[in-house]
Write a protein that holds these residues in place. Structure first.
Motif, PDB file in Angstrom:
ATOM      1  N   THR A  34       1.559  -5.881  -4.777  1.00  0.00           N
ATOM      2  CA  THR A  34       2.299  -4.744  -4.237  1.00  0.00           C
ATOM      3  C   THR A  34       1.446  -3.496  -4.390  1.00  0.00           C
ATOM      4  O   THR A  34       1.125  -3.100  -5.512  1.00  0.00           O
ATOM      5  N   LEU A  35       1.070  -2.922  -3.242  1.00  0.00           N
ATOM      6  CA  LEU A  35       0.287  -1.687  -3.197  1.00  0.00           C
ATOM      7  C   LEU A  35       0.877  -0.743  -2.153  1.00  0.00           C
ATOM      8  O   LEU A  35       0.161  -0.023  -1.471  1.00  0.00           O
ATOM      9  N   ALA A  36       2.202  -0.751  -2.033  1.00  0.00           N
ATOM     10  CA  ALA A  36       2.885   0.113  -1.063  1.00  0.00           C
ATOM     11  C   ALA A  36       2.526   1.569  -1.331  1.00  0.00           C
ATOM     12  O   ALA A  36       2.460   2.000  -2.482  1.00  0.00           O
ATOM     13  N   GLY A  57       3.226   1.276   4.256  1.00  0.00           N
ATOM     14  CA  GLY A  57       2.932   2.697   4.194  1.00  0.00           C
ATOM     15  C   GLY A  57       1.589   3.044   3.571  1.00  0.00           C
ATOM     16  O   GLY A  57       1.304   4.214   3.322  1.00  0.00           O
ATOM     17  N   ALA A  58       0.754   2.053   3.326  1.00  0.00           N
ATOM     18  CA  ALA A  58      -0.558   2.309   2.708  1.00  0.00           C
ATOM     19  C   ALA A  58      -1.481   3.024   3.685  1.00  0.00           C
ATOM     20  O   ALA A  58      -1.342   2.901   4.901  1.00  0.00           O
ATOM     21  N   ALA A  78       1.680   1.438   7.930  1.00  0.00           N
ATOM     22  CA  ALA A  78       0.361   1.686   7.328  1.00  0.00           C
ATOM     23  C   ALA A  78      -0.552   2.396   8.321  1.00  0.00           C
ATOM     24  O   ALA A  78      -0.400   2.281   9.532  1.00  0.00           O
ATOM     25  N   SER A  79      -1.517   3.134   7.793  1.00  0.00           N
ATOM     26  CA  SER A  79      -2.516   3.799   8.618  1.00  0.00           C
ATOM     27  C   SER A  79      -3.853   3.106   8.405  1.00  0.00           C
ATOM     28  O   SER A  79      -4.368   3.067   7.288  1.00  0.00           O
ATOM     29  N   LEU A  80      -4.368   2.537   9.495  1.00  0.00           N
ATOM     30  CA  LEU A  80      -5.656   1.845   9.474  1.00  0.00           C
ATOM     31  C   LEU A  80      -6.569   2.463  10.531  1.00  0.00           C
ATOM     32  O   LEU A  80      -7.303   1.763  11.222  1.00  0.00           O
TER      33      LEU A  80
END
Length: 158
Positions: A34-36, A57-58, A78-80
């Motif tokens: 878990t790295l939210a 949301g990472a 998430a933003s990639l």
């Protein structure tokens, strides 16, 4: 670039830290982690295993996720942006609301990925395996128009 162990990352995350910019976790096994809401901008995650991980949301902008295993990972919101995902395995990943703007997804496995609400503006999809992926019309308009990827998208729109 700062090299960090998986144990150190998870301990610091559990203690409330979220900023892990430019860390080197190449080849790390973070399956199911878990790295939210973590900020992994510019991180070197080459070949890392995130299968089933919670990355909701990472921020992974400009991260190197080439050949990473992201099968069934939760990347909602998430933003990639500008991330390198060449040859990455994203099969069955959750990407609702994610931004993959200008991401490099060449030869990535996107089978069984739902692309509704995903920003693929100027993303590179050459050779990507889309299989049963689904998308919406706005996403189709913004994707890079590589021959293989676009023809697959046209046939999988719901």
């Amino acid at each position: 670039m700062v090299t960090m162990s998986v144990d150190d990352l998870l301990t610091r995350y559990a203690a409330g830290e979220r900023a892990f910019r430019r860390v080197d976790l190449s080849g790390a096994d973070l399956e199911g982690a878990t790295l939210a809401d973590a900020d992994l901008s510019g991180a070197r995650l080459f070949g890392a295993r995130f299968a089933g991980a919670d990355l909701w949301g990472a921020t992974l902008d400009r991260a190197d996720l080439a050949i990473a295993d992201l099968r069934a990972a939760d990347l909602r919101g998430a933003s990639l942006r500008h991330a390198t995902l060449c040859h990455a395995d994203l099969a069955s990943a959750l990407l609702f609301g994610a931004s993959l703007r200008q991401a490099d997804l060449r030869h990535a496995d996107l089978r069984d990925v739902r692309l509704f609400g995903v920003d693929l503006t100027d993303a590179r999809l050459d050779g990507a395996r889309l299989g049963d992926s689904r998308s919406d019309a706005a996403q189709r308009e913004s994707a890079t128009r590589s021959r293989a990827a676009l023809s697959t998208l046209r046939h999988t729109i719901v």
